[in-house]
Design an enzyme around this catalytic site. Sequence first.
Site, mmCIF file in Angstrom:
data_model
loop_
_atom_site.group_PDB
_atom_site.id
_atom_site.type_symbol
_atom_site.label_atom_id
_atom_site.label_comp_id
_atom_site.label_asym_id
_atom_site.label_seq_id
_atom_site.Cartn_x
_atom_site.Cartn_y
_atom_site.Cartn_z
ATOM 1 N N ARG A 125 0.832 -1.214 0.000
ATOM 2 C CA ARG A 125 0.000 0.000 0.000
ATOM 3 C C ARG A 125 0.864 1.261 0.000
ATOM 4 N NH1 ARG A 125 -0.440 -2.388 4.997
ATOM 5 N NH2 ARG A 125 0.310 -1.206 6.791
ATOM 6 N N TYR A 126 2.162 1.104 0.298
ATOM 7 C CA TYR A 126 3.046 2.273 0.336
ATOM 8 C C TYR A 126 3.882 2.425 -0.935
ATOM 9 C CZ TYR A 126 2.022 2.148 5.327
ATOM 10 O OH TYR A 126 1.383 2.135 6.545
ATOM 11 N N THR A 127 4.148 1.344 -1.617
ATOM 12 C CA THR A 127 5.042 1.408 -2.777
ATOM 13 C C THR A 127 4.251 1.588 -4.072
ATOM 14 O OG1 THR A 127 5.036 -0.991 -3.048
ATOM 15 C CG2 THR A 127 6.745 -0.051 -1.640
#
Length: 749
Positions: A125-127
């Site tokens: 979800r962050y990359t």
Amino acid sequence: MTDLTYGPDADETIELKTFTEKAYLDYSMYVILDRALPHVGDGLKPVQRRIVYAMSELGLKSTAKFKKSARTVGDVIGKFHPHGDGAAYEAMVLMAQPFSYRYPLVDGQGNWGSPDNPKSFAAMRYTEARLGAYAEALLGEVGQGTVDWLPNFDGTLEEPKVLPAQVPNVLLNGTTGIAVGMATDIPPHNLREVVNATVHLLENPKSTVEELCELLPGPDMPTDAEIITPKQDLLKIYKTGRGSLRMRAVWRIEDGDIVVTALPYQTSGEKVLEQIAAQMQAKKLPMVADLRDESDHESPTRLVIVPKSNRIDTDQLMNHLCASTDLERTYRVNMNMIGIDGRPQVKSLDRLLGEWLEFRTETVKRRLNHRLKKVEERLLRLAALMIVFLNVDEVIRIIREEDHPKPILKERFNLVEMQAEYILDTKLRQLARLEEMKIREEQEALEKERDKLQLTLGSERRLKTLIRKELEAAAKTYGDDRRANIVERGEAQAFNESDLLSSDPVTVVLSEKGWIRAAKGHEIDPAALSYKAGDSFKYAARGKSNQSVVLLDSTGRSYALAAHTLPSARGQGEPVTGRLNPPSGATIDGLFMGEEKQQILVASDAGYGFVTTLADMYTKNTKGKNLLTLPTAARVLPPVPLENVNNAMLVAISNEGRMLVFPVSDLPELARGKGNKIMNIPAARAQSREEFMVAVTVLQPTDKLVVYAGKRKTIIKSADLEHYVGERGRRGNKLPRGFQSVSGVDVQS
């Protein structure tokens, strides 16, 4: 027999053995073909292929904007790969790590892990990610009729069976995988070298592996460490498809410090420092003063090892560290993959590239045929358009007046179904005067393209030329220089215990009652040391603290003790039997120190002996090594250290006053045994102790022999020894009267 009943009506039975065998076989085949092994065509496992294809379907080309990885993973597991999102994301991360993939297929933004910890990547979800530029070499021809399509897991979509790779990706990025009963370990390679070898095989189908290895000398890892596997071993790997590969770190000296600038593939610098630090804490690296990790963005690998002084042999130190840490690593090679026949097999280099060329040839043919079909269809449409242009009034009349114009048009103008449909769909604006020129230009261009395609498809030589040019273009677009140089290096050897010790002079002293100790230096007088009441000096040996002291007992057994472990000579030592376990009643009759190649003469008073070395006398066994085999009733004579054996003469004296002199070189060098006959003493007389050797020594050309008989002594010069010189194993000649009861001998230089 056990039956298994199943089904809604329980009307079908099957043996449990048969059911389990089939179930396991089905599972095995699934794991082998659809999970663990790459395909020779595109070099990808199914999950990797599905990730790359799903990203292309999302429009995530190398020039597109990044999208959240979670979006990609969602598409992959929702449309093509019904497995856990964690497994799919981890496979995606691996394809984005430049330290894991030689030519990354995914371009990542965010935290995608580090060489020290490849699994330290951030959550999906962050990359963000998009396809790498190199992925175009796998995907560029997907929509050109080049691949077979399969329904996805729920039958709602289609996915490519294999991607139409323009280069042998199975070698370029390599892969690892564990299936059921088989595994694969294919190392990465350099694109330019692989293309050169492939082109050579294309032009010379009968090329040998040796010829291909001239162009493809070995793997090329994503790191700059050295490949130190000998060329012959690399050649064997490519011939058999199996073997092992060794890589070693690259280092240099900067201001006296050792700086490691490249680590082997998949090696963590943090782990290497931990391994070195553990040795330092265990005091196994006294020559290292400090460690530092100076790695940063500009220098991704910079490990600094600080020696204690500039006298340290840095080559020897790094040789030890390569042998005892991950500064040198071995990798298994097992080029197992699914061939174009759909079967898993370990392939040699020529077989692998040959199969890929078959795959590529078929792919190019399908692409050309697909394009040819499109060109021919377009030419038919353009021909229909020209008919309309030249007969516009008639066409309009038919369309306006006829209820079913299509069959009338087909009959009137001799058209096929597709042309009639195209005429009916044509817009009036396409009938302008300007369009005629465009139609004719397009027709001309397409006819040229059609002729070229037909020529290429009809000529094997033209097809090969096209494949070669496309391979060379891919190498120019995506290729780069080799990173991991292939060099010849010796085998790394770890320090043994003696290498880690300081080399200080010591004197080891043994007393008559078997107490042993070690004094620093060589200047001490062993006889002047303090001994227990009733005890006195017996033997002394001078050497270094990192050497072992070798002992010989009265039964012919040899022993060894590390000099640095012996008690100090400031005290009175400790009994040697506390460290060794000699036979009951045995006494120590010899004590030596020196280099391993130091030669020693050992003999029994039965007249037998041989030359040995300290290395052959050495043993770690506390019960000793059976060095000298003693005949019945025989005893060990004090061993004699040897120097300059080629010029030395051996002197043997019996209790009957006989002396024999012969070259020491006449005796053999043995590791153990009874030895050869020095002096001829009849066995019966030796067993009854009537006759035996009382002394054996060695003389150099300038030495003098001193013979003692009680309180009397005589000095025999070299010139006077001629009378006693004879062949080895003779009886010898009698000494002068009064010296026939010899009590001892000595040598004066």
